[in-house]
Write a protein that holds these residues in place. Structure first.
Motif, short mmCIF file in Angstrom:
data_model
loop_
_atom_site.label_atom_id
_atom_site.label_comp_id
_atom_site.label_asym_id
_atom_site.label_seq_id
_atom_site.Cartn_x
_atom_site.Cartn_y
_atom_site.Cartn_z
N ALA A 98 0.82 -1.21 0.00
CA ALA A 98 0.00 0.00 0.00
C ALA A 98 0.86 1.26 0.00
CB ALA A 98 -0.94 0.00 1.20
N VAL A 99 1.97 1.22 0.73
CA VAL A 99 2.87 2.38 0.76
C VAL A 99 3.55 2.56 -0.59
CG1 VAL A 99 4.95 3.35 1.82
CG2 VAL A 99 3.22 2.23 3.24
N LEU A 100 4.05 1.46 -1.16
CA LEU A 100 4.69 1.57 -2.48
C LEU A 100 3.69 1.97 -3.56
CD1 LEU A 100 7.04 0.13 -0.96
CD2 LEU A 100 7.54 -1.02 -3.12
N ASP A 101 2.46 1.57 -3.40
CA ASP A 101 1.43 1.87 -4.38
C ASP A 101 1.23 3.38 -4.52
OD1 ASP A 101 -0.30 0.91 -6.31
OD2 ASP A 101 -2.01 0.73 -4.94
N ASN A 103 3.45 5.88 -2.89
CA ASN A 103 4.69 6.66 -2.83
C ASN A 103 5.66 6.39 -3.96
OD1 ASN A 103 3.55 7.49 -0.46
ND2 ASN A 103 5.23 6.86 0.86
N LEU A 104 5.54 5.26 -4.64
CA LEU A 104 6.44 4.97 -5.76
C LEU A 104 5.65 4.74 -7.05
CD1 LEU A 104 9.19 4.51 -6.98
CD2 LEU A 104 9.14 2.16 -6.11
N ARG A 105 4.80 3.73 -7.05
CA ARG A 105 4.01 3.47 -8.26
C ARG A 105 3.15 4.69 -8.58
NH1 ARG A 105 -1.14 1.50 -9.43
NH2 ARG A 105 -1.32 0.21 -11.31
N GLY A 106 2.59 5.34 -7.57
CA GLY A 106 1.76 6.52 -7.79
C GLY A 106 2.53 7.67 -8.42
N VAL A 107 3.80 7.82 -8.03
CA VAL A 107 4.64 8.85 -8.65
C VAL A 107 4.85 8.54 -10.12
CG1 VAL A 107 6.92 9.94 -8.64
CG2 VAL A 107 5.75 9.49 -6.48
N PHE A 108 5.13 7.26 -10.43
CA PHE A 108 5.30 6.88 -11.83
C PHE A 108 4.03 7.11 -12.62
CE2 PHE A 108 4.73 3.71 -15.19
CZ PHE A 108 5.76 4.10 -16.02
N MET A 142 11.32 4.98 14.51
CA MET A 142 10.21 4.43 13.72
C MET A 142 10.71 3.28 12.87
SD MET A 142 10.23 7.92 13.82
CE MET A 142 10.38 8.53 12.17
N ARG A 143 9.83 2.35 12.58
CA ARG A 143 10.16 1.20 11.73
C ARG A 143 9.22 1.25 10.52
NH1 ARG A 143 8.60 -2.80 16.25
NH2 ARG A 143 6.97 -1.21 16.25
N ILE A 144 9.71 1.86 9.45
CA ILE A 144 8.88 2.15 8.28
C ILE A 144 9.63 1.75 7.01
CG2 ILE A 144 7.38 3.91 9.28
CD1 ILE A 144 9.32 6.05 8.32
N ALA A 145 9.94 0.45 6.93
CA ALA A 145 10.73 -0.06 5.81
C ALA A 145 10.09 0.24 4.47
CB ALA A 145 10.94 -1.57 5.97
N GLY A 146 8.78 0.14 4.38
CA GLY A 146 8.11 0.40 3.11
C GLY A 146 8.29 1.84 2.66
N TYR A 147 8.25 2.77 3.59
CA TYR A 147 8.44 4.18 3.27
C TYR A 147 9.84 4.43 2.72
CZ TYR A 147 8.32 9.27 3.85
OH TYR A 147 8.36 10.63 3.63
N HIS A 148 10.83 3.85 3.39
CA HIS A 148 12.22 3.99 2.91
C HIS A 148 12.38 3.39 1.51
CE1 HIS A 148 14.09 5.64 6.48
NE2 HIS A 148 13.38 4.79 7.22
N ALA A 149 11.83 2.22 1.31
CA ALA A 149 11.96 1.56 0.02
C ALA A 149 11.32 2.40 -1.09
CB ALA A 149 11.32 0.18 0.07
N ALA A 150 10.15 2.95 -0.81
CA ALA A 150 9.46 3.74 -1.82
C ALA A 150 10.22 5.02 -2.14
CB ALA A 150 8.05 4.07 -1.33
#
Length: 239
Positions: A98-101, A103-108, A142-150
């Motif tokens: 959901a985060v990548l969707d 923060n990353l895919r949404g940007v693309f 904080m533990r927000i691996a998805g945010y960092h990855a995105a």
């Protein structure tokens, strides 16, 4: 100074709050015709519903703007979420996705849709909102691996898009904020004192300061910026 974006048509995703809303105000003050794209709307003609996780939704917004204005000159890709604070070994894959969707895919999705009319016209400027958390630091505690990855992915994406589209007249750049007083950072009020102490300037940034950087990257003063990352973190990464 105002007026540098006179008459330009600019869209801002995530423009209803936080950094996006500050960008809307700053760009309008500089003379731009600004469209606010978000999952909520105000009913005003410049407020359009667009969900960056849905390509068809974004495409409709692009079509609306181009039909109304005849063109689109700029884009600020500002929509973003943080995701849950949870250890990576316990994180539900659906939450990571959901985060990548967004923060990353949404940007693309957003950049792709808006670049099409810009490329056809042979001109345009795109600014993606990244984060110092992409390639510069790991947020703790904080533990927000998805945010960092995105956000790390956004940096690579911006460089790739800049390389493809720069020769065709469309500049793509990135602004990476540090800790800024927004609804997103307000999710972690217990960390604010530590963030201030670790920032060289001793405070959180403001959305208006970030918007000023975005305004620069969209304007002619940044005409030689291509694939660049403007880090605005108050010196946080220096410590």
């Amino acid at each position: 100074m105002t007026g540098g974006l006179d008459g330009r048509v600019v869209a801002v995703t995530g423009g209803a709050s936080g950094i996006g809303a500050a960008c809307v105000d700053a760009l309008a003050a500089d003379g731009a015709k600004v469209y606010v794209l978000d999952v909520t709307t105000t009913g005003e003609p410049w407020s359009l519903r667009a969900d960056v996780t849905d390509p068809a939704s974004v495409a409709r917004a692009v079509d609306h703007i181009v039909n109304a204005e005849g063109r689109v000159d700029g884009l600020v890709a500002s929509a973003g979420v943080r995701g849950p604070d949870r250890g990576a070994e316990e994180l539900d894959v659906a939450d990571f996705d959901a985060v990548l969707d967004v923060n990353l895919r949404g940007v693309f999705v957003t950049c792709q849709a808006f670049a099409r009319p810009m490329l056809a016209a042979g001109r345009g400027a795109i600014v993606a909102i990244g984060s110092m958390s992409g390639n510069h630091i790991i947020n703790t505690p904080m533990r927000i691996a998805g945010y960092h990855a995105a956000k790390g992915g956004v940096r690579a994406l911006v460089r790739a898009l800049a390389t493809e589209w720069g020769p065709r007249g469309v500049r793509v750049n990135q602004l990476s904020p540090g800790y800024v007083a927004t609804p997103l950072s307000d999710a972690d009020p217990e960390h604010h004192d530590a963030w201030r102490d670790a920032t060289v300037l001793g405070r959180l940034g403001t959305p208006e300061e970030i918007a000023a950087g975005v305004r620069f990257l969209l304007g002619d003063g940044a005409a030689f910026c291509c694939g660049a990352e403007l880090l605005m973190d108050g010196g946080y990464v220096l410590r």
